[in-house]
Scaffold this motif. Structure first.
Motif, mmCIF file in Angstrom:
data_model
loop_
_atom_site.group_PDB
_atom_site.id
_atom_site.type_symbol
_atom_site.label_atom_id
_atom_site.label_comp_id
_atom_site.label_asym_id
_atom_site.label_seq_id
_atom_site.Cartn_x
_atom_site.Cartn_y
_atom_site.Cartn_z
ATOM 1 N N VAL A 1 0.839 -1.200 0.000
ATOM 2 C CA VAL A 1 0.000 0.000 0.000
ATOM 3 C C VAL A 1 0.874 1.249 0.000
ATOM 4 C CG1 VAL A 1 -1.633 1.346 1.382
ATOM 5 C CG2 VAL A 1 -2.000 -1.095 1.049
ATOM 6 N N LYS A 2 1.876 1.278 0.869
ATOM 7 C CA LYS A 2 2.733 2.455 0.991
ATOM 8 C C LYS A 2 3.538 2.717 -0.288
ATOM 9 C CE LYS A 2 5.715 4.734 4.289
ATOM 10 N NZ LYS A 2 6.402 4.656 5.580
ATOM 11 N N ALA A 3 3.930 1.642 -0.979
ATOM 12 C CA ALA A 3 4.727 1.780 -2.202
ATOM 13 C C ALA A 3 3.859 1.905 -3.455
ATOM 14 C CB ALA A 3 5.667 0.584 -2.356
ATOM 15 N N GLY A 4 2.562 1.651 -3.332
ATOM 16 C CA GLY A 4 1.688 1.747 -4.494
ATOM 17 C C GLY A 4 1.830 0.600 -5.465
ATOM 18 N N VAL A 5 2.089 -0.597 -4.923
ATOM 19 C CA VAL A 5 2.217 -1.801 -5.748
ATOM 20 C C VAL A 5 1.307 -2.874 -5.167
ATOM 21 C CG1 VAL A 5 4.588 -1.250 -6.436
ATOM 22 C CG2 VAL A 5 4.198 -2.665 -4.411
ATOM 23 N N SER A 6 1.196 -3.997 -5.843
ATOM 24 C CA SER A 6 0.343 -5.070 -5.327
ATOM 25 C C SER A 6 1.093 -5.896 -4.289
ATOM 26 C CB SER A 6 -0.139 -5.976 -6.461
ATOM 27 O OG SER A 6 0.928 -6.771 -6.943
ATOM 28 N N GLU A 7 0.335 -6.486 -3.384
ATOM 29 C CA GLU A 7 0.945 -7.359 -2.375
ATOM 30 C C GLU A 7 1.615 -8.555 -3.052
ATOM 31 O OE1 GLU A 7 -0.196 -9.899 1.629
ATOM 32 O OE2 GLU A 7 -1.734 -8.654 0.694
ATOM 33 N N ARG A 8 0.988 -9.058 -4.089
ATOM 34 C CA ARG A 8 1.564 -10.185 -4.840
ATOM 35 C C ARG A 8 2.946 -9.828 -5.379
ATOM 36 N NH1 ARG A 8 2.691 -14.883 -4.749
ATOM 37 N NH2 ARG A 8 3.141 -15.850 -6.711
ATOM 38 N N SER A 9 3.106 -8.586 -5.843
ATOM 39 C CA SER A 9 4.405 -8.150 -6.348
ATOM 40 C C SER A 9 5.450 -8.165 -5.244
ATOM 41 C CB SER A 9 4.308 -6.755 -6.958
ATOM 42 O OG SER A 9 3.541 -6.783 -8.130
ATOM 43 N N VAL A 10 5.077 -7.672 -4.069
ATOM 44 C CA VAL A 10 6.008 -7.660 -2.933
ATOM 45 C C VAL A 10 6.444 -9.093 -2.613
ATOM 46 C CG1 VAL A 10 6.267 -7.159 -0.466
ATOM 47 C CG2 VAL A 10 5.136 -5.500 -1.963
ATOM 48 N N ILE A 11 5.494 -10.014 -2.612
ATOM 49 C CA ILE A 11 5.801 -11.421 -2.337
ATOM 50 C C ILE A 11 6.804 -11.956 -3.353
ATOM 51 C CG2 ILE A 11 4.815 -13.764 -2.338
ATOM 52 C CD1 ILE A 11 2.221 -12.414 -1.182
ATOM 53 N N ARG A 12 6.563 -11.683 -4.634
ATOM 54 C CA ARG A 12 7.475 -12.156 -5.687
ATOM 55 C C ARG A 12 8.859 -11.566 -5.518
ATOM 56 N NH1 ARG A 12 3.645 -10.442 -9.507
ATOM 57 N NH2 ARG A 12 5.292 -9.209 -10.431
ATOM 58 N N TRP A 13 8.939 -10.273 -5.250
ATOM 59 C CA TRP A 13 10.239 -9.614 -5.112
ATOM 60 C C TRP A 13 10.996 -10.133 -3.907
ATOM 61 C CZ3 TRP A 13 7.263 -4.487 -5.874
ATOM 62 C CH2 TRP A 13 6.937 -4.333 -7.213
ATOM 63 N N GLU A 14 10.285 -10.464 -2.840
ATOM 64 C CA GLU A 14 10.950 -11.021 -1.664
ATOM 65 C C GLU A 14 11.500 -12.413 -1.947
ATOM 66 O OE1 GLU A 14 8.610 -10.810 1.902
ATOM 67 O OE2 GLU A 14 8.891 -8.642 2.048
ATOM 68 N N ARG A 15 10.965 -13.073 -2.929
ATOM 69 C CA ARG A 15 11.472 -14.385 -3.349
ATOM 70 C C ARG A 15 12.640 -14.245 -4.323
ATOM 71 N NH1 ARG A 15 5.676 -17.279 -4.448
ATOM 72 N NH2 ARG A 15 5.135 -17.575 -2.269
ATOM 73 N N GLY A 16 12.967 -13.001 -4.671
ATOM 74 C CA GLY A 16 14.102 -12.764 -5.553
ATOM 75 C C GLY A 16 13.749 -12.666 -7.018
ATOM 76 N N GLU A 17 12.457 -12.571 -7.327
ATOM 77 C CA GLU A 17 12.061 -12.440 -8.727
ATOM 78 C C GLU A 17 12.311 -11.027 -9.224
ATOM 79 O OE1 GLU A 17 8.200 -14.136 -9.598
ATOM 80 O OE2 GLU A 17 8.521 -15.713 -8.116
ATOM 81 N N SER A 18 12.300 -10.864 -10.508
ATOM 82 C CA SER A 18 12.641 -9.619 -11.197
ATOM 83 C C SER A 18 11.946 -8.387 -10.608
ATOM 84 C CB SER A 18 12.280 -9.752 -12.674
ATOM 85 O OG SER A 18 12.599 -8.579 -13.365
ATOM 86 N N LEU A 19 12.739 -7.350 -10.421
ATOM 87 C CA LEU A 19 12.254 -6.087 -9.867
ATOM 88 C C LEU A 19 12.767 -4.954 -10.742
ATOM 89 C CD1 LEU A 19 10.993 -4.439 -7.520
ATOM 90 C CD2 LEU A 19 13.155 -4.686 -6.321
ATOM 91 N N THR A 20 11.860 -4.134 -11.255
ATOM 92 C CA THR A 20 12.266 -3.026 -12.124
ATOM 93 C C THR A 20 12.861 -1.892 -11.291
ATOM 94 O OG1 THR A 20 10.144 -1.886 -12.007
ATOM 95 C CG2 THR A 20 10.397 -3.535 -13.759
ATOM 96 N N THR A 21 13.636 -1.056 -11.935
ATOM 97 C CA THR A 21 14.237 0.095 -11.268
ATOM 98 C C THR A 21 13.172 1.008 -10.688
ATOM 99 O OG1 THR A 21 16.113 -0.011 -12.783
ATOM 100 C CG2 THR A 21 15.791 2.054 -11.598
ATOM 101 N N LYS A 22 12.097 1.222 -11.442
ATOM 102 C CA LYS A 22 11.010 2.090 -10.985
ATOM 103 C C LYS A 22 10.408 1.558 -9.683
ATOM 104 C CE LYS A 22 6.510 3.864 -12.474
ATOM 105 N NZ LYS A 22 5.513 3.859 -13.546
ATOM 106 N N ASN A 23 10.129 0.258 -9.634
ATOM 107 C CA ASN A 23 9.546 -0.327 -8.431
ATOM 108 C C ASN A 23 10.552 -0.410 -7.288
ATOM 109 O OD1 ASN A 23 6.898 -0.638 -9.359
ATOM 110 N ND2 ASN A 23 7.429 -2.511 -10.422
ATOM 111 N N LEU A 24 11.811 -0.616 -7.610
ATOM 112 C CA LEU A 24 12.857 -0.603 -6.595
ATOM 113 C C LEU A 24 12.882 0.752 -5.889
ATOM 114 C CD1 LEU A 24 15.323 -1.996 -5.261
ATOM 115 C CD2 LEU A 24 16.704 -0.998 -7.087
ATOM 116 N N GLN A 25 12.766 1.811 -6.665
ATOM 117 C CA GLN A 25 12.754 3.157 -6.092
ATOM 118 C C GLN A 25 11.524 3.381 -5.223
ATOM 119 O OE1 GLN A 25 13.199 5.339 -9.753
ATOM 120 N NE2 GLN A 25 15.427 5.465 -9.534
ATOM 121 N N LYS A 26 10.365 2.870 -5.652
ATOM 122 C CA LYS A 26 9.140 2.999 -4.850
ATOM 123 C C LYS A 26 9.284 2.287 -3.510
ATOM 124 C CE LYS A 26 5.706 3.168 -8.593
ATOM 125 N NZ LYS A 26 4.552 2.441 -9.150
#
Length: 67
Positions: free
Chosen positions: A20-45
């Motif tokens: 919510v704070k980053a403006g992304v989906s919870e599913r995305s956070v879960i994927r990124w925590e597993r080490g899946e691809s993260l874009t620069t834009k979302n990394l900054q968020k």
């Protein structure tokens, strides 16, 4: 454990709260925590939402440069 998860836990924030704070989906956070691809834009968020630098999320803050 990824640096993202470690920093999120230090911040005492749930995956849902971070999403919510980053403006992304919870599913995305879960994927990124597993080490899946993260874009620069979302990394900054995520970094902004956690009040850290993008390098800290990647685990490279403070490491010496190799020659």
């Amino acid at each position: 454990m990824t640096y993202l998860k470690k920093i999120r836990e230090i911040a005492k924030m749930s995956q849902s709260e971070l999403a919510v704070k980053a403006g992304v989906s919870e599913r995305s956070v879960i994927r990124w925590e597993r080490g899946e691809s993260l874009t620069t834009k979302n990394l900054q968020k995520l970094a902004a939402a956690l009040n850290v630098t993008p390098n800290e999320l990647l685990g490279v803050e403070g490491k010496e440069k190799t020659k």
